[in-house]
Structures are given as C-alpha cells and as structure tokens.
Design a protein around this motif. Structure first.
Motif, PDB file in Angstrom:
ATOM      1  N   HIS A  23       0.868  -1.177   0.000  1.00  0.00           N
ATOM      2  CA  HIS A  23       0.000   0.000   0.000  1.00  0.00           C
ATOM      3  C   HIS A  23       0.901   1.221   0.000  1.00  0.00           C
ATOM      4  O   HIS A  23       1.882   1.270   0.747  1.00  0.00           O
ATOM      5  CB  HIS A  23      -0.944   0.029   1.213  1.00  0.00           C
ATOM      6  CG  HIS A  23      -1.982   1.106   1.055  1.00  0.00           C
ATOM      7  ND1 HIS A  23      -1.715   2.423   1.279  1.00  0.00           N
ATOM      8  CD2 HIS A  23      -3.268   1.046   0.619  1.00  0.00           C
ATOM      9  CE1 HIS A  23      -2.802   3.145   1.018  1.00  0.00           C
ATOM     10  NE2 HIS A  23      -3.755   2.323   0.609  1.00  0.00           N
ATOM     11  N   ARG A  25       0.759   4.040   1.249  1.00  0.00           N
ATOM     12  CA  ARG A  25       0.978   4.699   2.544  1.00  0.00           C
ATOM     13  C   ARG A  25       2.090   4.020   3.349  1.00  0.00           C
ATOM     14  O   ARG A  25       2.753   4.655   4.166  1.00  0.00           O
ATOM     15  CB  ARG A  25      -0.326   4.664   3.372  1.00  0.00           C
ATOM     16  CG  ARG A  25      -1.378   5.668   2.918  1.00  0.00           C
ATOM     17  CD  ARG A  25      -1.080   7.083   3.434  1.00  0.00           C
ATOM     18  NE  ARG A  25      -1.075   7.132   4.894  1.00  0.00           N
ATOM     19  CZ  ARG A  25      -2.170   7.212   5.637  1.00  0.00           C
ATOM     20  NH1 ARG A  25      -3.358   7.221   5.064  1.00  0.00           N
ATOM     21  NH2 ARG A  25      -2.077   7.280   6.953  1.00  0.00           N
ATOM     22  N   ASP A  26       2.257   2.716   3.111  1.00  0.00           N
ATOM     23  CA  ASP A  26       3.312   1.998   3.847  1.00  0.00           C
ATOM     24  C   ASP A  26       4.674   2.151   3.171  1.00  0.00           C
ATOM     25  O   ASP A  26       5.650   1.537   3.599  1.00  0.00           O
ATOM     26  CB  ASP A  26       2.984   0.487   3.919  1.00  0.00           C
ATOM     27  CG  ASP A  26       1.660   0.237   4.606  1.00  0.00           C
ATOM     28  OD1 ASP A  26       1.303   1.030   5.494  1.00  0.00           O
ATOM     29  OD2 ASP A  26       0.984  -0.745   4.242  1.00  0.00           O
ATOM     30  N   GLU A  28       5.955   5.247   2.073  1.00  0.00           N
ATOM     31  CA  GLU A  28       6.277   6.671   1.919  1.00  0.00           C
ATOM     32  C   GLU A  28       7.760   6.945   2.172  1.00  0.00           C
ATOM     33  O   GLU A  28       8.307   7.887   1.637  1.00  0.00           O
ATOM     34  CB  GLU A  28       5.420   7.495   2.893  1.00  0.00           C
ATOM     35  CG  GLU A  28       4.011   7.686   2.339  1.00  0.00           C
ATOM     36  CD  GLU A  28       3.021   8.172   3.388  1.00  0.00           C
ATOM     37  OE1 GLU A  28       3.383   8.198   4.594  1.00  0.00           O
ATOM     38  OE2 GLU A  28       1.900   8.510   2.989  1.00  0.00           O
TER      39      GLU A  28
END
Ligand SMILES: Cc1ncc(COP(=O)(O)O)c(C=O)c1O
Length: 450
Positions: A23, A25-26, A28
């Motif tokens: 994902h 978001r994981d 960044e």
C-alpha cells in the motif's frame, strides 16, 4: 551516495515499482538497501541496521559471502543454463538432489526443483492430487490448511493461506481448500498452553477430515512452526498426532518447511524435533541463503514409487522453465556446505537459546504477553492486559508502531499484528543477539510504556 541521488532513487521507486504486500501509505519512506555483510545491512544514506529477520527468513549464512558469488560466477561461465525437462539434466541439480535426500527425513526420496516457496507449495498440492489419481482415487483432491498459515502468493497457495488479509480482493479463491484451526497455545480455545494441551486442536483436523469425507481429502499442509503467521510453536504432541490422523484416514501430510528448513530451528529440518516424517515437504529460502532463487518439493519413497510405476499415459505434466537451474543448484550446494562446515545448525540452536533468554528478560515489561520460539525463530507478543491476554485495540497499531520504531533504532524485522518476529541470519553473533534484545526492549518501552 549523495543525498540528491538517494532522493531521486526513492522517487523513481515510487513512480515505477509495485512491491509485495503493497500500500502506497506503507511505502512513503522506504529503506533502500545497498550493502550487506554478515548480519548487517546498510541503506543508501549509509545507515547501518541489524538484519533481524535474515531479510525474509532466508539469508541463513549472512550477507556478503564471496564464496557463493564465486561459485555462481563459475557455474555461469561453465553452463549458464540448460533444460531440465524430461530427458535432460545438469550436474549441479543431480548433485543437489542427492545431497538433499541425504539431509532430509529418512523416508524422503526425490526432489522436484522450482524457483519460489509458492511454486514449491503449488507443486506439493499437485503431486498430492496426482498421487491419489495414480492410486485410482481421483476424488481425493481436497487440501486442508490451517488458520494463521502463510503458504505463498500464487492462487493455490493463497487459498491455503489462513490469514484473511491475503485474500482481500482476490476472490474467488481456488476451490478445494478447507480451513481448520491451528495449534496456537497462547490463544487456544481448548486449553491454556503446552502444559495443559489436550490436542483438541489436532483432533479438530480429524473431525474436519471426517466431516468432508476422507475419500475426498488428498492432504493437509502445515508449517512445522508458523512463520509469517506469528512464529507460533505447536505443543509437543501436536505433530505426532497429526501424523497419526493422516495415517488413519489415508491423507498425505505436507510439511511446508520453506522457513523452518536448513537449520533455522536448530535442526536441519523441523519435524525432527518431534520425530515425525511427512509425505511431501517444501524447501526454499535458506536453500541458497537467497543469493539466487531456488525452491523445491520433496516426496517420500511411497510417492516416488507411484510416479516411477505410472502408466505411460499418466505423465506428471508440471514444470517451470527454470526448474533445476544449474547456477541456483550450484549455489545451494555451496551454501549447504557452508552451513555444515561452520556448524550453523548448532550455532542457530545456541543463539536461539540466547535470544529466548534475553527476550524472557523482557517479561518484566507489563505489555509483554508471551515470548516464544524454536531455535533461531522467536517472537514477542504484546498485549494490552497480560492477565487476561487481551490484545491491544488494532486501531492503536501497536505492532506497526514498534516496527517503525525498531527500524529507526537500527533493527529491521517484521511483525504479525502485535507480535514482533525475529529470525536473524544463522551466523549472528552473541553480541548481536544481545543488541537485538536491547533494541526490542527499548522499543517496547518507547511505544507502549513500562
Ligand atoms: C511457510 C512458507 N511457505 C511458502 C512461502 C512462499 O514462498 P515464496 O515467497 O518464496 O513464494 C513462504 C514465504 O514466506 C513461507 O513462509
């Protein structure tokens, strides 16, 4: 590496690469590794880390082993590739098959090579069904698999995987897989752990076989010790009982030793802790210490005999282009030699003891619920309330916060929920083990307090 170059690499990665279990978001702030030596890794910023999980439980002999690079280069120069399909073979794959059979369980007889643990698992399913087909029992096709299990990313392996997160968005899952409970002593619905285990969890497997009809069940697949599912070690009677149940109902027992193989648990292969032999086993990861991809499934004499005596119109039509890749097999042979010559199986057992002793010292922290492990596989399960074993509210994301904090402190590992998983390279030093314990303790205190 200059900071500008490092930044542009990270941007290019975000722009063009999709990663496993992804994902955005994981991802960044990804760690981009550039170098490894022993149990240590360095990233593009020059930061040093302890490799607390042997990368993905696989870099058994540690990073930077020149002898593995040399053997690969030598084999590539001599014979880079050759076809291993029926009618052909190459020297390293023959020698490796012979070596593996001398190392694994006494009833094991023949190896089928492939490239990943998932492929090994798929092959184990196919050979199990094919075996029953050859026995004139083609209706025996179902595969029983357990909760908390991780068996890989291909469709069959995904269906066998008992962690719901791996199913989301991928349905319909492959048919013919039946889920059963596992042996999770700390969170058992039947008993309160090893001293009190009545093996009801194993008997649930038998009830499942009876419910489905033994005449429809081909095999059960199980990891000797759950890996990605939380390093969950079964009670001592569990595996012998599984073996008994399989024998009683003519069901094959597949041991998924993708993580537990090649010394990880302090034995060459993990079922020897319980004197159990499987019918089929999978190997991958540490077979080459991950210097190049290689995996395989191994079958017992009984299954091998069935294949050898199959009628001409019953070919085992399964395979991959890179099966028995000569370079991968040459590296595996040298890797196994290193494990043997350097006594790494015994070392793993000793370092595992030290790790558990150290982690047990963290029990003084109120949120340490359980410390468990076998050999150089370890886990610390954090809980909100130790007396009632109540987990933290998942919204608190305790596990992922600890993971990030550990990374900041210089330890790379993984978590399952709020369990911190540990499996450093087998060559890890006593000082590094102590440092891992110190970092884990510091991080638990930092994230959930004392
Ligand atoms: C027990 C087990 N089986 C199978 C697999 C799948 O292996 P791979 O990722 O090489 O396909 C894994 C991967 O972690 C595993 O832990």
């Amino acid at each position: 590496m200059k900071e500008e170059e490092a930044q542009s690499l990270v941007l290019a990665d975000l722009a063009h690469q999709l990663h496993p279990q992804y994902h955005v978001r994981d991802h960044e702030d990804p760690v981009v590794f550039v170098r490894g030596e022993g149990a240590l890794l360095w990233d593009i910023h020059g930061r040093e880390y302890i490799d607390g999980l042997a990368c993905l439980w696989n870099v058994a002999v540690g990073h930077g082993r020149r002898e593995l690079a040399e053997v690969a280069a030598q084999q590539m120069k001599e014979l880079a590739f050759s076809n291993s399909y029926v009618g052909y073979a190459n020297v390293p794959s023959i020698r490796l098959a012979e070596r593996l059979i001398s190392l694994v369980y006494p009833n094991m007889q023949a190896v089928f090579f492939c490239n990943s643990g998932s492929e090994a698992v798929e092959g184990a399913f196919k050979i199990s069904r094919f075996y029953w087909y050859l026995q004139g029992r083609p209706e025996k096709t179902k595969i029983i698999a357990r909760r908390e299990a991780y068996h890989g990313g291909t469709l069959g392996a995904t269906a066998a995987t008992g962690l719901p997160a791996f199913h989301q968005g991928f349905g319909p899952l492959a048919e013919g897989f039946v889920r059963v409970e596992t042996c999770y002593p700390y969170r058992c619905a039947h008993c309160k752990g090893a001293d009190d285990c009545n093996l009801a969890c194993a008997d649930a497997v038998e009830q499942t076989i009876l419910r489905e009809g033994p005449e429809t069940v081909a095999a059960i697949i199980a990891e000797p010790v759950h890996g990605a599912g939380g390093v969950i070690v079964p009670t001592p009677g569990y595996w012998p009982r599984l073996r008994e149940i399989c024998d009683r109902h003519d069901v094959l027992l597949i041991a998924d030793e993708v993580i537990t193989g090649f010394g990880r648990t302090g034995r060459w292969f993990a079922l020897s802790h319980w004197n159990v032999q499987p019918d089929v086993m999978t190997v991958a990861k540490a077979i080459t210490s991950a210097y190049v991809p290689l995996a395989g499934f191994i079958v017992s004499d009984r299954i091998h005999q069935a294949i050898l005596s199959a009628p001409e119109d019953a070919k085992f039509m399964h395979g991959y282009t890179n099966a028995g890749h000569p370079t991968a097999c040459a590296v595996a042979l040298r890797n196994i030699q290193i494990i043997e010559e350097e006594g790494l199986v015994e070392h793993a057992a000793a370092m595992g003891e030290r790790l558990r002793r150290g982690l047990n010292g963290l029990r003084t922290l109120p949120h340490v619920g359980e410390v468990r492990g076998l050999g150089l596989l370890g886990a610390v399960e954090l809980v909100a309330d130790r007396d009632t074993r109540t987990p933290f509210d998942p919204a608190q994301k305790v596990g992922s916060r600890v993971l990030r904090d550990l990374r900041r402190r210089g330890l790379i590992t993984r978590v399952k929920g709020d369990s911190i998983l540990l499996a450093p390279p087998l060559i890890v030093s006593p000082e590094q083990i102590d440092r891992i314990v110190e970092l884990v303790g510091g991080s638990i205190q930092g994230v959930v307090g004392v």
